[in-house]
Design a protein around this motif. Sequence first.
Motif, PDB file in Angstrom:
ATOM      1  N   VAL A  52       0.841  -1.197   0.000  1.00  0.00           N
ATOM      2  CA  VAL A  52       0.000   0.000   0.000  1.00  0.00           C
ATOM      3  C   VAL A  52       0.876   1.247   0.000  1.00  0.00           C
ATOM      4  N   VAL A  53       0.475   2.224  -0.794  1.00  0.00           N
ATOM      5  CA  VAL A  53       1.149   3.516  -0.817  1.00  0.00           C
ATOM      6  C   VAL A  53       0.239   4.526  -0.117  1.00  0.00           C
ATOM      7  N   PHE A  54       0.675   5.043   1.027  1.00  0.00           N
ATOM      8  CA  PHE A  54      -0.103   6.016   1.779  1.00  0.00           C
ATOM      9  C   PHE A  54       0.349   7.441   1.438  1.00  0.00           C
ATOM     10  N   ALA A  55      -0.605   8.363   1.445  1.00  0.00           N
ATOM     11  CA  ALA A  55      -0.248   9.768   1.267  1.00  0.00           C
ATOM     12  C   ALA A  55       0.427  10.294   2.521  1.00  0.00           C
ATOM     13  N   SER A  56       0.029   9.757   3.676  1.00  0.00           N
ATOM     14  CA  SER A  56       0.636  10.138   4.951  1.00  0.00           C
ATOM     15  C   SER A  56       0.476   8.999   5.939  1.00  0.00           C
ATOM     16  N   VAL A  57       1.297   9.008   6.979  1.00  0.00           N
ATOM     17  CA  VAL A  57       1.215   7.967   7.999  1.00  0.00           C
ATOM     18  C   VAL A  57      -0.109   8.059   8.758  1.00  0.00           C
ATOM     19  N   SER A  58      -0.730   9.226   8.754  1.00  0.00           N
ATOM     20  CA  SER A  58      -2.018   9.397   9.434  1.00  0.00           C
ATOM     21  C   SER A  58      -3.065   8.442   8.880  1.00  0.00           C
ATOM     22  N   GLN A  59      -2.979   8.109   7.601  1.00  0.00           N
ATOM     23  CA  GLN A  59      -3.939   7.172   7.015  1.00  0.00           C
ATOM     24  C   GLN A  59      -3.753   5.773   7.589  1.00  0.00           C
ATOM     25  N   LEU A  60      -2.507   5.367   7.782  1.00  0.00           N
ATOM     26  CA  LEU A  60      -2.244   4.073   8.427  1.00  0.00           C
ATOM     27  C   LEU A  60      -2.738   4.084   9.865  1.00  0.00           C
ATOM     28  N   ALA A  61      -2.518   5.188  10.566  1.00  0.00           N
ATOM     29  CA  ALA A  61      -2.986   5.306  11.947  1.00  0.00           C
ATOM     30  C   ALA A  61      -4.508   5.219  12.019  1.00  0.00           C
ATOM     31  N   SER A  62      -5.198   5.846  11.066  1.00  0.00           N
ATOM     32  CA  SER A  62      -6.662   5.790  11.041  1.00  0.00           C
ATOM     33  C   SER A  62      -7.158   4.376  10.796  1.00  0.00           C
ATOM     34  N   LEU A  63      -6.451   3.654   9.927  1.00  0.00           N
ATOM     35  CA  LEU A  63      -6.839   2.280   9.631  1.00  0.00           C
ATOM     36  C   LEU A  63      -6.681   1.395  10.860  1.00  0.00           C
ATOM     37  N   ILE A  64      -5.589   1.567  11.583  1.00  0.00           N
ATOM     38  CA  ILE A  64      -5.356   0.773  12.792  1.00  0.00           C
ATOM     39  C   ILE A  64      -6.369   1.122  13.880  1.00  0.00           C
ATOM     40  N   SER A  65      -6.613   2.410  14.080  1.00  0.00           N
ATOM     41  CA  SER A  65      -7.538   2.838  15.134  1.00  0.00           C
ATOM     42  C   SER A  65      -8.980   2.457  14.832  1.00  0.00           C
ATOM     43  N   ALA A  66      -9.280   2.150  13.562  1.00  0.00           N
ATOM     44  CA  ALA A  66     -10.650   1.784  13.191  1.00  0.00           C
ATOM     45  C   ALA A  66     -11.031   0.389  13.679  1.00  0.00           C
ATOM     46  N   VAL A  67     -10.039  -0.385  14.146  1.00  0.00           N
ATOM     47  CA  VAL A  67     -10.311  -1.743  14.629  1.00  0.00           C
ATOM     48  C   VAL A  67     -10.057  -1.778  16.131  1.00  0.00           C
ATOM     49  N   PRO A  68     -11.052  -1.452  16.948  1.00  0.00           N
ATOM     50  CA  PRO A  68     -10.839  -1.359  18.407  1.00  0.00           C
ATOM     51  C   PRO A  68     -10.441  -2.668  19.057  1.00  0.00           C
ATOM     52  N   THR A  69     -10.770  -3.803  18.425  1.00  0.00           N
ATOM     53  CA  THR A  69     -10.461  -5.103  19.002  1.00  0.00           C
ATOM     54  C   THR A  69      -9.179  -5.698  18.414  1.00  0.00           C
ATOM     55  N   LEU A  70      -8.332  -4.870  17.812  1.00  0.00           N
ATOM     56  CA  LEU A  70      -7.141  -5.355  17.111  1.00  0.00           C
ATOM     57  C   LEU A  70      -6.160  -6.026  18.072  1.00  0.00           C
ATOM     58  N   VAL A  71      -5.703  -7.225  17.694  1.00  0.00           N
ATOM     59  CA  VAL A  71      -4.726  -7.982  18.470  1.00  0.00           C
ATOM     60  C   VAL A  71      -3.470  -8.262  17.642  1.00  0.00           C
ATOM     61  N   HIS A  72      -3.646  -8.550  16.352  1.00  0.00           N
ATOM     62  CA  HIS A  72      -2.529  -8.918  15.485  1.00  0.00           C
ATOM     63  C   HIS A  72      -2.420  -7.905  14.336  1.00  0.00           C
ATOM     64  N   LEU A  73      -1.242  -7.349  14.161  1.00  0.00           N
ATOM     65  CA  LEU A  73      -0.997  -6.373  13.103  1.00  0.00           C
ATOM     66  C   LEU A  73       0.176  -6.837  12.243  1.00  0.00           C
ATOM     67  N   ARG A  74      -0.020  -6.839  10.913  1.00  0.00           N
ATOM     68  CA  ARG A  74       1.061  -7.174   9.983  1.00  0.00           C
ATOM     69  C   ARG A  74       1.189  -6.066   8.948  1.00  0.00           C
ATOM     70  N   CYS A  75       2.412  -5.584   8.745  1.00  0.00           N
ATOM     71  CA  CYS A  75       2.706  -4.556   7.749  1.00  0.00           C
ATOM     72  C   CYS A  75       3.729  -5.111   6.770  1.00  0.00           C
ATOM     73  N   ASP A  76       3.428  -4.998   5.486  1.00  0.00           N
ATOM     74  CA  ASP A  76       4.269  -5.617   4.468  1.00  0.00           C
ATOM     75  C   ASP A  76       4.383  -4.678   3.261  1.00  0.00           C
ATOM     76  N   ASN A  77       5.598  -4.205   2.973  1.00  0.00           N
ATOM     77  CA  ASN A  77       5.839  -3.326   1.828  1.00  0.00           C
ATOM     78  C   ASN A  77       4.928  -2.093   1.835  1.00  0.00           C
ATOM     79  N   LEU A  78       5.175  -1.188   2.757  1.00  0.00           N
ATOM     80  CA  LEU A  78       4.375   0.031   2.872  1.00  0.00           C
ATOM     81  C   LEU A  78       5.215   1.250   2.518  1.00  0.00           C
TER      82      LEU A  78
END
Length: 261
Positions: free
Chosen positions: A119-145
Motif C-alpha cells: 500500500v502507498v499512503f499519502a501520509s502515515v495518518s492514514q495508516l494510523a486511522s486504519l489501525i484505530s478503526a479496529v478497536p479489538t485489534l490484536v494482530h498487526l502485519r505490515c508488508d511493503n508500505l
Amino acid sequence: MVACALTCKAWYHRSWFYLLGDLHIRDRSEVLQLHSRLRAEPRLGTSAKFATITGSEDTDARQRLLHLGTFAMMLARYLHKLETISVRDSEWTRGAVQVDHVRCLGAFASLVSLCVSNVVFASVSQLASLISAVPTLVHLRCDNLQCKQTATLPPVPLNARGIRTIALFGNLEPPVLEFISRLSHVAQLELLDIGTSADLWAVPDSMLYDLIKARATPLQRLRLSLAVVDPRWLEQIGRCNPPAWYLSPSDQHECLPPRRE
C-alpha cells in the motif's frame, strides 16, 4: 468447492457456505453482489473468517480503495465472525479514502487481525486511522508500505495497548517504521516478527534496533526471518537484554526467553 457448486442445485447452495470462508473483494460491484447474496441467505455470512480488500497488483496502476468503506458499511451486519481483514495493492491518495468510511471497520465486532500489504499512503495518518478503526485489534502485519509525506507523525491510536503481535515484512519506509516503533511502546507485545529488507539493519542505532530494545523485556518471542544475516546484528540483538534472551540455531533465528526453573 467451485466444482461442487456446479454439480447440482442442492450442492450449489451448500457449497457457497464454504466458498465464502475466505473473501476476495476487488471492486464495488463485488461488494454489491456479495451483499445481495447475504441478504437472501444471511446464514452464509457466518462462514466468512477472512476478507481481502484489494486494488490492483500492477504496481504501475495502483487503484484507490474506494470499495473499502462500501464493504464495511454494507456487510458488517452479515459477517458476524470475520476475524481478519487484509488491505493490499492500493494507493491511498489524500481524500480518496474517507476517514468516516474507514471507521466503519469497527462494526466488525469479531475482527482481531489486520494485514496491510503493498500500500502507498499519502501520509502515515492514514495508516494510523486504519489501525484505530479496529478497536479489538490484536494482530498487526505490515508488508511493503510506502509513505509519500514525511510530516509530523500522528498520535498513537488508543487501541494500540491491545495489540499482542506485530509482524514487519518487506520494504517499510522510515516514517512507517518510526510510527510502528512508537506504537510498540504502548502495545503489550508478546511476539515481534521481523523480516524486513537488510538495509534497515545497516547501523546498530537503526529504528529496528530501537524497536527491539524498547520491547525486549515483555516479549515472549522475537522471530527474525532474514535472507541475509550479519553476525553483528545478532550480537547487537543479544545485547538488548542478555539475561532474557538466547539465540537458537534455526533458519528463522528465533530469540526466545530462557526457561526459568
